[in-house]
Write a protein that holds these residues in place. Structure first.
Motif, PDB file in Angstrom:
ATOM      1  N   SER A  23       0.828  -1.206   0.000  1.00 18.21           N
ATOM      2  CA  SER A  23       0.000   0.000   0.000  1.00 18.21           C
ATOM      3  C   SER A  23       0.859   1.253   0.000  1.00 18.21           C
ATOM      4  O   SER A  23       0.532   2.247  -0.658  1.00 18.21           O
ATOM      5  CB  SER A  23      -0.936  -0.004   1.210  1.00 18.21           C
ATOM      6  OG  SER A  23      -1.922  -1.005   1.097  1.00 18.21           O
ATOM      7  N   THR A  26       1.977   1.895  -3.454  1.00 16.16           N
ATOM      8  CA  THR A  26       0.884   2.440  -4.269  1.00 16.16           C
ATOM      9  C   THR A  26       0.735   3.933  -4.042  1.00 16.16           C
ATOM     10  O   THR A  26       0.539   4.708  -4.984  1.00 16.16           O
ATOM     11  CB  THR A  26      -0.442   1.724  -3.920  1.00 16.16           C
ATOM     12  OG1 THR A  26      -0.316   0.324  -4.202  1.00 16.16           O
ATOM     13  CG2 THR A  26      -1.600   2.300  -4.725  1.00 16.16           C
ATOM     14  N   ILE A  27       0.835   4.361  -2.782  1.00 14.52           N
ATOM     15  CA  ILE A  27       0.713   5.783  -2.451  1.00 14.52           C
ATOM     16  C   ILE A  27       1.865   6.577  -3.047  1.00 14.52           C
ATOM     17  O   ILE A  27       1.672   7.647  -3.632  1.00 14.52           O
ATOM     18  CB  ILE A  27       0.656   5.963  -0.925  1.00 14.52           C
ATOM     19  CG1 ILE A  27      -0.608   5.313  -0.363  1.00 14.52           C
ATOM     20  CG2 ILE A  27       0.713   7.436  -0.543  1.00 14.52           C
ATOM     21  CD1 ILE A  27      -0.599   5.147   1.138  1.00 14.52           C
ATOM     22  N   ILE A  68      -2.699   9.321   5.714  1.00 17.42           N
ATOM     23  CA  ILE A  68      -3.230   8.012   5.335  1.00 17.42           C
ATOM     24  C   ILE A  68      -2.789   7.024   6.408  1.00 17.42           C
ATOM     25  O   ILE A  68      -1.587   6.843   6.648  1.00 17.42           O
ATOM     26  CB  ILE A  68      -2.738   7.571   3.950  1.00 17.42           C
ATOM     27  CG1 ILE A  68      -3.189   8.583   2.887  1.00 17.42           C
ATOM     28  CG2 ILE A  68      -3.260   6.182   3.616  1.00 17.42           C
ATOM     29  CD1 ILE A  68      -2.716   8.252   1.475  1.00 17.42           C
ATOM     30  N   LEU A  70      -2.531   3.262   7.682  1.00 17.74           N
ATOM     31  CA  LEU A  70      -2.479   1.918   7.117  1.00 17.74           C
ATOM     32  C   LEU A  70      -2.487   0.914   8.261  1.00 17.74           C
ATOM     33  O   LEU A  70      -1.483   0.708   8.936  1.00 17.74           O
ATOM     34  CB  LEU A  70      -1.215   1.760   6.264  1.00 17.74           C
ATOM     35  CG  LEU A  70      -1.075   2.784   5.130  1.00 17.74           C
ATOM     36  CD1 LEU A  70       0.351   2.835   4.614  1.00 17.74           C
ATOM     37  CD2 LEU A  70      -2.025   2.440   4.001  1.00 17.74           C
ATOM     38  N   ILE A  93      -6.915   2.880   5.570  1.00 17.36           N
ATOM     39  CA  ILE A  93      -6.809   1.714   4.693  1.00 17.36           C
ATOM     40  C   ILE A  93      -6.801   0.481   5.591  1.00 17.36           C
ATOM     41  O   ILE A  93      -5.910   0.336   6.432  1.00 17.36           O
ATOM     42  CB  ILE A  93      -5.535   1.755   3.825  1.00 17.36           C
ATOM     43  CG1 ILE A  93      -5.388   3.132   3.143  1.00 17.36           C
ATOM     44  CG2 ILE A  93      -5.547   0.631   2.797  1.00 17.36           C
ATOM     45  CD1 ILE A  93      -6.554   3.505   2.268  1.00 17.36           C
ATOM     46  N   VAL A 104     -11.513   1.873   3.351  1.00 17.28           N
ATOM     47  CA  VAL A 104     -10.954   1.412   2.084  1.00 17.28           C
ATOM     48  C   VAL A 104     -10.113   0.156   2.295  1.00 17.28           C
ATOM     49  O   VAL A 104      -9.332   0.066   3.245  1.00 17.28           O
ATOM     50  CB  VAL A 104     -10.088   2.521   1.452  1.00 17.28           C
ATOM     51  CG1 VAL A 104      -9.469   2.052   0.137  1.00 17.28           C
ATOM     52  CG2 VAL A 104     -10.917   3.774   1.233  1.00 17.28           C
ATOM     53  N   PRO A 106      -7.074  -2.502   0.859  1.00 12.66           N
ATOM     54  CA  PRO A 106      -5.860  -2.297   0.056  1.00 12.66           C
ATOM     55  C   PRO A 106      -6.122  -2.406  -1.444  1.00 12.66           C
ATOM     56  O   PRO A 106      -5.545  -1.648  -2.228  1.00 12.66           O
ATOM     57  CB  PRO A 106      -4.934  -3.415   0.562  1.00 12.66           C
ATOM     58  CG  PRO A 106      -5.360  -3.637   1.983  1.00 12.66           C
ATOM     59  CD  PRO A 106      -6.860  -3.462   1.958  1.00 12.66           C
ATOM     60  N   LEU A 109      -7.389   0.848  -2.862  1.00 15.09           N
ATOM     61  CA  LEU A 109      -6.585   2.051  -2.642  1.00 15.09           C
ATOM     62  C   LEU A 109      -6.341   2.863  -3.911  1.00 15.09           C
ATOM     63  O   LEU A 109      -6.475   4.098  -3.881  1.00 15.09           O
ATOM     64  CB  LEU A 109      -5.255   1.666  -1.972  1.00 15.09           C
ATOM     65  CG  LEU A 109      -4.273   2.808  -1.697  1.00 15.09           C
ATOM     66  CD1 LEU A 109      -4.918   3.897  -0.848  1.00 15.09           C
ATOM     67  CD2 LEU A 109      -3.015   2.272  -1.002  1.00 15.09           C
ATOM     68  N   ALA A 112      -9.343   4.860  -4.643  1.00  8.64           N
ATOM     69  CA  ALA A 112      -9.561   5.863  -3.597  1.00  8.64           C
ATOM     70  C   ALA A 112      -8.647   7.061  -3.804  1.00  8.64           C
ATOM     71  O   ALA A 112      -9.073   8.214  -3.654  1.00  8.64           O
ATOM     72  CB  ALA A 112      -9.306   5.239  -2.222  1.00  8.64           C
ATOM     73  N   LEU A 113      -7.394   6.816  -4.166  1.00 10.23           N
ATOM     74  CA  LEU A 113      -6.455   7.913  -4.396  1.00 10.23           C
ATOM     75  C   LEU A 113      -6.892   8.761  -5.594  1.00 10.23           C
ATOM     76  O   LEU A 113      -6.751   9.987  -5.586  1.00 10.23           O
ATOM     77  CB  LEU A 113      -5.046   7.359  -4.614  1.00 10.23           C
ATOM     78  CG  LEU A 113      -4.410   6.676  -3.400  1.00 10.23           C
ATOM     79  CD1 LEU A 113      -3.078   6.039  -3.780  1.00 10.23           C
ATOM     80  CD2 LEU A 113      -4.224   7.661  -2.253  1.00 10.23           C
TER      81      LEU A 113
END
Length: 308
Positions: A23, A26-27, A68, A70, A93, A104, A106, A109, A112-113
């Motif tokens: 995750s 991904t961010i 965010i 996690l 998340i 949300v 994973p 995600l 969502a972003l």
């Protein structure tokens, strides 16, 4: 509904043990090429890629425009407490299990972003309990403040005062003061009511009461609640949002007040979130009728089941 959120720095709050690296990647990838810094605190240095800036906790609180979290509800609550003096939107998340706050998954995600970048979200304000009167390591709770006995001997004995008016006393294993958010946690397990988030109320619930007040009391957000440890009380531990805050001795007086807008939670779909919460509550002890449960199953899953 859309919201405008200009973010120049997003902060990461990581679960202390769960694997959340995918995750995080991904961010970071989503922020790449945008004028957005991704920041983390020194304790997470070895769990984030080199592109993530490492700053002190004070700088983190001062500089981030959004957070965010996690993990699960505990991580989300920790992020909100961290930003208590400067509330910013927090997106959760869910890397945990049964989460009431986090929305949300994973897998969801990336979408969502994208919605965050498009401003397609809402901000949900959350009340916070503030505890004063004794020295505590944790003073702010978005779920609850719990006074419990240390060990198994004796009972917690405290006098309840509301707006400087004596309401009686509790003699029990513990006393829980909960927000609407926290009403589904220890308060609910102890037989207290589930409070609507829109109520702005506070509930005080005794756990296994022996004498004194034996039922939950629902109070207004502007009420000043005080709990004074009585001379016949066992040693008292004070927990805030499940975190050990410290202790209280005989004669100590703890005051609990409400910050109506202590934290901000990002909501992408308030309706879907409310439906999931209904499912989670039904799994605990609020049974729904079969036709009501079917309504809570996503339409896509219902269609697949029909075609199978």
């Amino acid at each position: 509904m859309t919201s405008e959120l200009r973010v120049s720095a997003v902060g990461l709050v990581l679960h202390p043990t769960k694997s959340v690296e995918q995750s995080v990647d991904t961010i970071v990838a989503s922020a790449r090429g945008r004028p957005i810094r991704v920041l983390a605190r020194p304790g997470d240095r070895d769990r984030v890629p080199a592109e993530v800036g490492i700053v002190s906790e004070a700088a983190f609180v001062r500089e981030v425009d959004g957070v965010i979290a996690l993990g699960g509800d505990g991580t989300m609550l920790g992020a909100m407490r961290l930003m208590i003096e400067r509330p910013v939107p927090v997106l959760g998340i869910n890397h945990g299990n049964l989460g009431f706050l986090v929305e949300v998954t994973p897998a969801g995600l990336p979408a969502a972003l994208a919605r965050l970048a498009a401003g397609d979200f809402t901000i949900e304000q959350h009340a916070c309990l503030e505890v004063d009167g004794v020295a505590l390591e944790a003073r702010f709770g978005f779920n609850d403040v719990v006074l419990s006995r240390v060990g198994r001997a004796g009972a917690v004995s405290v006098d309840l005062t509301v707006n400087d008016v004596d309401y009686g006393y509790y003699r029990a294993d513990a006393v829980v003061v909960a927000t609407p958010t926290g009403s589904t946690a220890y308060n609910y397990a102890a037989g207290g009511p589930v409070l609507s988030p829109s109520s702005g109320a506070v509930v005080v619930t005794p756990v296994a009461p022996i004498s004194g007040v034996s039922r939950p009391i629902v109070l207004g957000a502007e009420d000043k609640v005080a709990l004074t440890v009585a001379p016949d009380s066992a040693p008292v531990a004070v927990d805030v949002d499940g975190t050990q805050g410290g202790g209280a001795g005989r004669g100590d007086r703890l005051t609990v007040t409400v910050r109506p807008e202590g934290g901000q939670v990002v909501r992408l779909s308030a309706r879907e979130y409310a439906s999931r919460s209904r499912v989670k509550l039904s799994l605990l002890d609020l049974p729904l009728r079969p036709d009501q449960l079917i309504e809570l199953i996503p339409a896509e899953l219902r269609r697949r089941a029909t075609e199978a």
